[in-house]
Write a protein that holds these residues in place. Structure first.
Motif, short mmCIF file in Angstrom:
data_model
loop_
_atom_site.label_atom_id
_atom_site.label_comp_id
_atom_site.label_asym_id
_atom_site.label_seq_id
_atom_site.Cartn_x
_atom_site.Cartn_y
_atom_site.Cartn_z
N GLN A 180 0.83 -1.34 0.12
CA GLN A 180 -0.08 -0.11 -0.19
C GLN A 180 0.88 1.14 -0.07
OE1 GLN A 180 -2.25 0.65 3.56
NE2 GLN A 180 -3.62 1.93 2.65
N HIS A 181 1.74 1.22 0.85
CA HIS A 181 2.77 2.37 0.75
C HIS A 181 3.65 2.55 -0.24
CE1 HIS A 181 1.24 4.02 4.44
NE2 HIS A 181 1.60 3.16 5.47
N ALA A 182 3.88 1.45 -0.84
CA ALA A 182 4.83 1.59 -2.18
C ALA A 182 3.85 2.33 -3.32
CB ALA A 182 5.19 0.11 -2.60
N GLY A 183 2.62 1.98 -3.26
CA GLY A 183 1.77 2.87 -4.12
C GLY A 183 1.79 4.38 -3.89
N HIS A 184 1.72 4.54 -2.38
CA HIS A 184 1.69 6.01 -2.04
C HIS A 184 2.89 6.69 -2.54
CE1 HIS A 184 -1.12 4.92 1.42
NE2 HIS A 184 -1.69 5.22 0.38
N ALA A 185 4.13 5.80 -2.37
CA ALA A 185 5.64 6.41 -2.77
C ALA A 185 5.45 6.72 -3.99
CB ALA A 185 6.51 5.48 -2.20
N ASP A 186 4.90 5.89 -4.98
CA ASP A 186 5.03 6.14 -6.43
C ASP A 186 4.35 7.44 -6.87
OD1 ASP A 186 6.00 4.56 -8.56
OD2 ASP A 186 4.16 3.27 -8.93
N ILE A 187 3.31 7.78 -6.35
CA ILE A 187 2.55 9.27 -6.62
C ILE A 187 3.46 10.09 -6.10
CG2 ILE A 187 0.70 10.38 -5.86
CD1 ILE A 187 -1.11 7.54 -5.53
N LEU A 188 3.97 10.04 -4.84
CA LEU A 188 5.04 11.00 -4.18
C LEU A 188 6.08 11.43 -5.24
CD1 LEU A 188 5.20 10.40 -0.42
CD2 LEU A 188 3.83 12.19 -1.76
N ARG A 189 6.71 10.25 -5.84
CA ARG A 189 7.98 10.34 -6.73
C ARG A 189 7.47 11.11 -8.01
NH1 ARG A 189 13.34 8.61 -7.34
NH2 ARG A 189 14.15 9.91 -9.06
N GLU A 190 6.40 10.51 -8.61
CA GLU A 190 5.90 11.39 -9.82
C GLU A 190 5.66 12.51 -9.62
OE1 GLU A 190 2.90 9.96 -13.32
OE2 GLU A 190 2.98 8.58 -11.90
N THR A 191 4.96 12.87 -8.62
CA THR A 191 4.62 14.48 -8.30
C THR A 191 5.76 15.08 -8.13
OG1 THR A 191 2.43 13.56 -7.15
CG2 THR A 191 3.08 15.84 -6.91
N LEU A 192 7.04 14.70 -7.60
CA LEU A 192 8.09 15.25 -7.38
C LEU A 192 8.97 15.53 -8.44
CD1 LEU A 192 9.80 16.16 -4.69
CD2 LEU A 192 10.94 13.89 -5.02
N ASP A 193 9.01 14.71 -9.24
CA ASP A 193 10.14 15.01 -10.40
C ASP A 193 9.66 14.23 -11.63
OD1 ASP A 193 10.99 12.25 -9.83
OD2 ASP A 193 12.74 12.61 -9.58
N GLY A 194 8.42 13.71 -11.63
CA GLY A 194 7.88 12.97 -12.82
C GLY A 194 8.47 11.57 -13.13
N GLN A 195 9.51 11.17 -12.40
CA GLN A 195 9.82 9.78 -12.31
C GLN A 195 8.91 8.60 -11.88
OE1 GLN A 195 12.71 8.76 -14.02
NE2 GLN A 195 12.85 11.24 -14.56
N LYS A 196 8.95 7.52 -12.28
CA LYS A 196 8.27 6.62 -11.85
C LYS A 196 9.06 5.40 -11.51
CE LYS A 196 4.30 7.26 -14.98
NZ LYS A 196 3.32 6.88 -16.13
N SER A 197 8.62 4.35 -10.55
CA SER A 197 9.44 3.62 -9.86
C SER A 197 9.65 2.27 -10.87
CB SER A 197 9.20 3.35 -8.45
OG SER A 197 8.07 2.52 -8.58
N THR A 198 8.70 2.26 -11.73
CA THR A 198 8.64 0.98 -12.66
C THR A 198 8.93 1.43 -14.01
OG1 THR A 198 6.30 1.36 -12.69
CG2 THR A 198 6.99 -0.23 -11.18
#
Length: 198
Positions: A180-198
């Protein structure tokens, strides 16, 4: 010459893992990896930023998940004494929930601090601590005699009175929380600099 076959993502264990434990360990490792991949290439400052309307930051999410995993695996070993939610004298759960308590218990302060990067904390240090927690969790999971063994849950408003949780239930909870928190983190990262973890 004797050859030993080991699971490709885990170190050699003193005894062979049964299929269920191996599957649970792989699921947990996969969820952890999804979370930690979200912070690749970030500076400490970026890991502490709050890029969305929430108070969440990437470094804080990893701290929180590490703490949750550590607490629950301590529960597997020590039972409910590993997770106490005592309140100061004269403080009610309602006051604590409303933020109006005259005094806050240390466990509640620690819980809040787990969601933020504190002065002096680094992303590398947070990730290293998470790796230590993961290694300890694996030792516990591989050595506990029975995944069906249960402990009573500690008294808290979010636990049903008299409820118990098995080792298996703890692992499923930790996997779900991490994912669940990995999903939250994905949103944070994409919002931060446009990068996706996958």
């Amino acid at each position: 010459m004797t050859t030993t076959t080991t699971h490709p993502t885990h170190p050699t264990h003193p005894r062979p893992l049964d299929a269920e434990r191996a599957d649970l360990l792989v699921a947990l490792a996969t969820a952890r990896s999804a979370l930690t991949n979200t912070v690749r290439g970030l500076s400490d400052e970026q890991a502490g930023e709050h890029p969305t309307a929430s108070a969440l930051c990437l470094g804080g999410l990893i701290k929180h998940v590490a703490s949750i995993e550590e607490d629950w695996l301590r529960f597997v070993v020590d039972g409910p004494s590993a997770m106490r939610y005592d309140l100061p004298d004269g403080v009610s759960w309602e006051e604590l929930a409303a933020g109006t308590a005259r005094e806050f218990p240390q466990w509640a302060i620690d819980h809040q601090n787990d969601f933020r990067m504190l002065p002096g904390e680094t992303l590398a240090g947070i990730v290293a601590r998470y790796e230590e927690v993961a290694a300890r969790s694996e030792q516990i999971i591989t050595s506990v005699p029975d995944l069906a063994a249960v402990h009573p849950l500690p008294e808290a408003p979010w636990h049903e009175p008299g409820a118990v949780r098995s080792v298996r239930g703890v692992l499923m909870h930790v996997i779900a929380e991490t994912a669940q928190h990995a999903g939250h983190a994905d949103i944070l990262r994409e919002t931060l600099d446009g990068q996706k973890s996958t």
